[in-house]
Structure formats: C-alpha cells, structure tokens
Design a protein around this motif. Structure first.
Motif, PDB file in Angstrom:
ATOM      1  N   LYS A   1     -34.831  -0.467  -6.353  1.00  0.00           N
ATOM      2  CA  LYS A   1     -34.342  -0.858  -7.679  1.00  0.00           C
ATOM      3  C   LYS A   1     -34.062  -2.356  -7.785  1.00  0.00           C
ATOM      4  N   LEU A   2     -34.640  -3.140  -6.904  1.00  0.00           N
ATOM      5  CA  LEU A   2     -34.511  -4.589  -7.075  1.00  0.00           C
ATOM      6  C   LEU A   2     -35.338  -4.992  -8.283  1.00  0.00           C
ATOM      7  N   HIS A   3     -34.872  -6.007  -8.989  1.00  0.00           N
ATOM      8  CA  HIS A   3     -35.535  -6.462 -10.203  1.00  0.00           C
ATOM      9  C   HIS A   3     -36.336  -7.726  -9.929  1.00  0.00           C
TER      10      HIS A   3
ATOM     11  N   ASP B   1     -32.408 -10.283  -7.708  1.00  0.00           N
ATOM     12  CA  ASP B   1     -31.234  -9.781  -6.997  1.00  0.00           C
ATOM     13  C   ASP B   1     -31.108 -10.342  -5.587  1.00  0.00           C
TER      14      ASP B   1
END
Ligand code: FES
Length: 106
Positions: free
Chosen positions: A72-74, A84
């Motif tokens: 879920k890193l952007h 992030d």
C-alpha cells in the motif's frame, strides 16, 4: 537506446484503472486518470512482484498516485517517486498520444 513504441489504443485503457503491457521485455503498468495516461514500471520494488498495474489510483495530497496492492505504498504517477518512503522510485516512462494511439519511450 530508448525509442518510442506504440503500445495500444486509448480505448484499450480504462479510466481510473491500470493495465499491464509487455514492452521490449519489460512489464509496464499503464494508467488512465482524469483522461491522462501514465506509464510506470509494473514491478513493485518493495513488494518484489509485478503488481503495480493492479494498484488503486487516484489523487493523494493533490498528486496523481498509484497505491501498490501489496504494501500500500503510494507512488506519484508522474515521477514514480514513492510518497511514503524516501529513495524508493519506480521507473516512469514518457507517454505520447497520437491519433488515440498510446506511445511510450522505453
Ligand atoms: S502508506 Fe500511504 S500514506 Fe503512508
């Protein structure tokens, strides 16, 4: 040496989503967001898998982004920079549209 490669038609892309394409032996994730096309490497360097095209895309703090389905890193869709984690970058590829055909420079 990099060159412009025709990848698909604009109508092959889905607004608000990503698709994967194999270009010169590299998996590329193509995204269509607000009518604009973005191309990033499909490989998630943190999750270590070819999954970026399945990430959710949208707007985060005013920047177009894709979230990796794994950690879920952007990532910024324009630059590939992780929003992030400092120093993590997905390769991004210049995109051109000609007669509703999508070209990327790889
Ligand atoms: S992991 Fe996305 S904002 Fe922190």
């Amino acid at each position: 040496m990099s060159e412009w490669i025709e990848v698909c038609g604009l109508q092959d892309l889905v607004e608000g989503a990503g698709v994967a394409a194999l270009v010169k032996d590299t998996q590329i994730a193509l995204f269509l967001l607000a009518g604009k096309v973005y191309a990033l490497n499909n490989y998630d360097p943190v999750g270590k898998a070819n999954v970026m095209s399945r990430g959710m895309i949208g707007d985060l703090k005013g920047q177009p982004m894709v979230a990796s389905p794994l950690q879920k890193l952007h990532y910024n869709l324009e630059t590939g920079a992780c929003m992030d984690k400092e120093g993590v970058v997905l390769q991004n590829y210049p995109v051109q549209l000609k007669n509703n055909r999508v070209f990327i420079e790889v």
